[in-house]
Design a protein around this motif. Structure first.
Motif, PDB file in Angstrom:
ATOM      1  N   HIS A 291       9.975   5.944   7.625  1.00  0.00           N
ATOM      2  CA  HIS A 291      11.411   5.656   7.668  1.00  0.00           C
ATOM      3  C   HIS A 291      12.124   6.303   6.487  1.00  0.00           C
ATOM      4  O   HIS A 291      13.202   6.912   6.656  1.00  0.00           O
ATOM      5  CB  HIS A 291      11.642   4.146   7.659  1.00  0.00           C
ATOM      6  N   ARG A 292      11.539   6.200   5.291  1.00  0.00           N
ATOM      7  CA  ARG A 292      12.157   6.845   4.124  1.00  0.00           C
ATOM      8  C   ARG A 292      12.268   8.350   4.324  1.00  0.00           C
ATOM      9  O   ARG A 292      13.301   8.959   4.035  1.00  0.00           O
ATOM     10  CB  ARG A 292      11.348   6.537   2.860  1.00  0.00           C
TER      11      ARG A 292
ATOM     12  N   HIS B 138       2.573  -1.442   8.453  1.00  0.00           N
ATOM     13  CA  HIS B 138       3.972  -1.379   8.019  1.00  0.00           C
ATOM     14  C   HIS B 138       4.155  -0.439   6.838  1.00  0.00           C
ATOM     15  O   HIS B 138       5.266   0.054   6.612  1.00  0.00           O
ATOM     16  CB  HIS B 138       4.475  -2.782   7.675  1.00  0.00           C
ATOM     17  N   ALA B 139       3.084  -0.177   6.081  1.00  0.00           N
ATOM     18  CA  ALA B 139       3.185   0.788   4.984  1.00  0.00           C
ATOM     19  C   ALA B 139       3.534   2.167   5.531  1.00  0.00           C
ATOM     20  O   ALA B 139       4.424   2.862   5.007  1.00  0.00           O
ATOM     21  CB  ALA B 139       1.871   0.846   4.209  1.00  0.00           C
TER      22      ALA B 139
ATOM     23  N   GLU C 171       1.198   4.929   1.884  1.00  0.00           N
ATOM     24  CA  GLU C 171       2.594   5.360   1.958  1.00  0.00           C
ATOM     25  C   GLU C 171       2.743   6.786   1.412  1.00  0.00           C
ATOM     26  O   GLU C 171       3.429   7.619   2.016  1.00  0.00           O
ATOM     27  CB  GLU C 171       3.485   4.403   1.165  1.00  0.00           C
TER      28      GLU C 171
ATOM     29  N   ARG D 252      19.668  -6.465  11.225  1.00  0.00           N
ATOM     30  CA  ARG D 252      19.157  -5.513  10.243  1.00  0.00           C
ATOM     31  C   ARG D 252      19.742  -4.110  10.423  1.00  0.00           C
ATOM     32  O   ARG D 252      19.613  -3.267   9.534  1.00  0.00           O
ATOM     33  CB  ARG D 252      17.630  -5.451  10.313  1.00  0.00           C
TER      34      ARG D 252
ATOM     35  N   GLU E  63       5.001   2.784   8.360  1.00  0.00           N
ATOM     36  CA  GLU E  63       6.352   2.746   8.925  1.00  0.00           C
ATOM     37  C   GLU E  63       7.401   2.886   7.821  1.00  0.00           C
ATOM     38  O   GLU E  63       8.390   3.617   7.970  1.00  0.00           O
ATOM     39  CB  GLU E  63       6.573   1.448   9.702  1.00  0.00           C
ATOM     40  N   ARG E  64       7.205   2.162   6.717  1.00  0.00           N
ATOM     41  CA  ARG E  64       8.166   2.276   5.611  1.00  0.00           C
ATOM     42  C   ARG E  64       8.256   3.709   5.097  1.00  0.00           C
ATOM     43  O   ARG E  64       9.350   4.231   4.847  1.00  0.00           O
ATOM     44  CB  ARG E  64       7.776   1.327   4.471  1.00  0.00           C
ATOM     45  N   ALA E  65       7.092   4.329   4.923  1.00  0.00           N
ATOM     46  CA  ALA E  65       7.073   5.702   4.400  1.00  0.00           C
ATOM     47  C   ALA E  65       7.749   6.663   5.367  1.00  0.00           C
ATOM     48  O   ALA E  65       8.532   7.537   4.958  1.00  0.00           O
ATOM     49  CB  ALA E  65       5.634   6.135   4.134  1.00  0.00           C
TER      50      ALA E  65
ATOM     51  N   GLU F 134       4.047  10.193   3.436  1.00  0.00           N
ATOM     52  CA  GLU F 134       5.177  10.980   2.937  1.00  0.00           C
ATOM     53  C   GLU F 134       4.771  12.431   2.668  1.00  0.00           C
ATOM     54  O   GLU F 134       5.538  13.359   2.945  1.00  0.00           O
ATOM     55  CB  GLU F 134       5.734  10.328   1.678  1.00  0.00           C
TER      56      GLU F 134
ATOM     57  N   ASP G 119      12.174   3.671  13.465  1.00  0.00           N
ATOM     58  CA  ASP G 119      12.061   2.259  13.851  1.00  0.00           C
ATOM     59  C   ASP G 119      10.951   2.149  14.888  1.00  0.00           C
ATOM     60  O   ASP G 119      10.942   2.891  15.871  1.00  0.00           O
ATOM     61  CB  ASP G 119      13.388   1.772  14.439  1.00  0.00           C
TER      62      ASP G 119
ATOM     63  N   HIS H  71       4.001   1.887  16.555  1.00  0.00           N
ATOM     64  CA  HIS H  71       3.601   1.733  15.156  1.00  0.00           C
ATOM     65  C   HIS H  71       2.837   2.950  14.650  1.00  0.00           C
ATOM     66  O   HIS H  71       2.060   3.571  15.371  1.00  0.00           O
ATOM     67  CB  HIS H  71       2.756   0.477  14.971  1.00  0.00           C
TER      68      HIS H  71
END
Length: 396
Positions: A112-113, A105-106, A333, A171, A108-110, A337, A122, A100
């Motif tokens: 991943h994008r 998770h914020a 996030e 997914r 992780e989302r950033a 980025e 992942d 992680h």
């Protein structure tokens, strides 16, 4: 530990490690895995990584480390009741969040994008990278040199990555398999189209149980929501009603703890009873039979599975998307980025990361940058942001 069932994973039948080790006179192979994970740098970093509420917001909110320990305890309890190998269940539980990013998770989302042009990001895949490539404390090899069974559990505890026909599962159907799988050094094929061991399945459902109960506790502690708001919510509602009726005059924090512990107990008992029935009905007689069974055998009952899904939807709408949570989420996030873009463009990374980054370009550099960012704690990410941008977000 009591004698395990025939379908439990047996350390004596392990597919082994990438690098040979001598036998231990005091520990099984899965116990050695557990100990290696606990003594790793990545495990210690979890204490400064966000669970739901950002690290700075209060010392009593859960972080990735406290969550991991809670998952481990629940996993051991379920594994013991089902006569599985407790040590393997614990090893998978202790390692399941090693990949992680900072800011939960914020982050992780950033990441991943940012990584989509380079194969995506992942956290289960990243955990595998941590334990096979990125930990670098041993004299003779990189990684922790874990057994095949623990590596399989880290990657597949939430289910297979492929259907038997080779198409992406679940997914992964939309975005394909996580990038970098081919670069992972493993002692044997991880068999992406099969389910993992029962012990890994136990770790996965223990994660769900811990999340639900403890996110309610943290949300109440943060005063984002009140106990009465849960009265009509499946899974939590009947327990809240019971506690408020039985203990109407005690402090809210005591009522909250009563709700939390009852939720954990009843969820664990439901999983044990349901999974024991699933295992018996499936006819599995070995760990290999489990992998080839074609479905998860460690599950909630149908009624509790539906209630658990409804509770998750409620928490998503009322807690995870609450303004007090979303403002710092969006800022974190953006921070991740911007860090990624700056490292990719021109900024040097400290230490061995800088050396590796200077020697790489394109996809290889992007993966090095992702490894570096994913390994950061919340405070270190803030320090790096201040170094590069001469500013420090307050997340308020």
């Amino acid at each position: 530990m009591s004698e395990t069932a025939p379908y439990a994973s047996k350390p004596s039948q392990s597919l082994g490690r990438l690098y040979g080790t001598g036998p231990s006179p005091t520990r099984s192979e899965f116990q050695r895995d557990r100990d290696r994970i606990i003594h790793s740098t990545a495990f210690r970093r979890l204490q400064h990584k966000t669970q739901v509420f950002l690290h700075h917001e209060g010392r009593h909110f859960r972080n990735r480390l406290t969550h991991t320990l809670e998952v481990s305890q629940i996993a051991r309890s379920i594994a013991r009741a089902l006569h599985l190998n407790e040590d393997l269940a614990e090893a998978v539980a202790l390692s399941h969040d090693l990949g992680h990013t900072p800011f939960g998770h914020a982050g992780e989302r950033a990441l991943h994008r940012a990584m989509l042009p380079f194969g995506g990001f992942d956290h289960n895949m990243q955990a595998l990278r941590v334990v096979t490539l990125l930990e670098n404390r041993y004299a003779e090899h990189d990684g922790l040199n874990l057994t095949w069974e623990t590596l399989e559990g880290i990657l597949k505890h939430n289910g297979p990555l492929l259907h038997p026909d080779g198409s992406p599962y679940g997914r992964f159907a939309d975005e394909g398999l996580p990038g970098g799988l081919d670069a992972i050094p493993v002692p044997a094929d991880l068999r992406l189209a099969t389910h993992a061991s029962l012990e890994a399945q136990v770790a996965a459902i223990a994660d769900d149980i811990a999340y639900n109960a403890h996110d309610i506790d943290d949300a109440l502690r943060a005063r984002l929501i009140g106990l009465e708001d849960f009265l009509d919510v499946p899974m939590a509602g009947p327990i809240v009603s019971e506690v408020l009726h039985r203990y109407p005059g005690i402090p809210v924090k005591r009522q909250t703890h009563e709700v939390q512990r009852r939720m954990i107990t009843r969820a664990v008992e439901d999983v044990i009873a349901t999974s024991a029935g699933n295992i018996a009905a499936s006819g599995v007689a070995s760990a290999e039979d489990v992998r080839l069974s074609g479905k998860a055998l460690v599950t909630f009952s149908p009624a509790n599975a539906a209630a658990e899904t409804a509770l998750k939807h409620f928490l998503f709408a009322r807690v995870y998307r609450h303004d007090a949570v979303m403002v710092p989420v969006l800022e974190s996030e953006a921070l991740v980025e911007r860090l990624f873009a700056r490292y990719m463009a021109d900024a040097d990374m400290p230490g061995r990361w800088g050396e590796a980054g200077r020697a790489a370009g394109g996809h290889d550099r992007a993966r090095i940058v992702a490894d570096f960012i994913a390994g950061m704690t919340d405070p270190y990410a803030l320090d790096e942001y201040q170094r590069l941008f001469d500013a420090r977000p307050e997340f308020r």
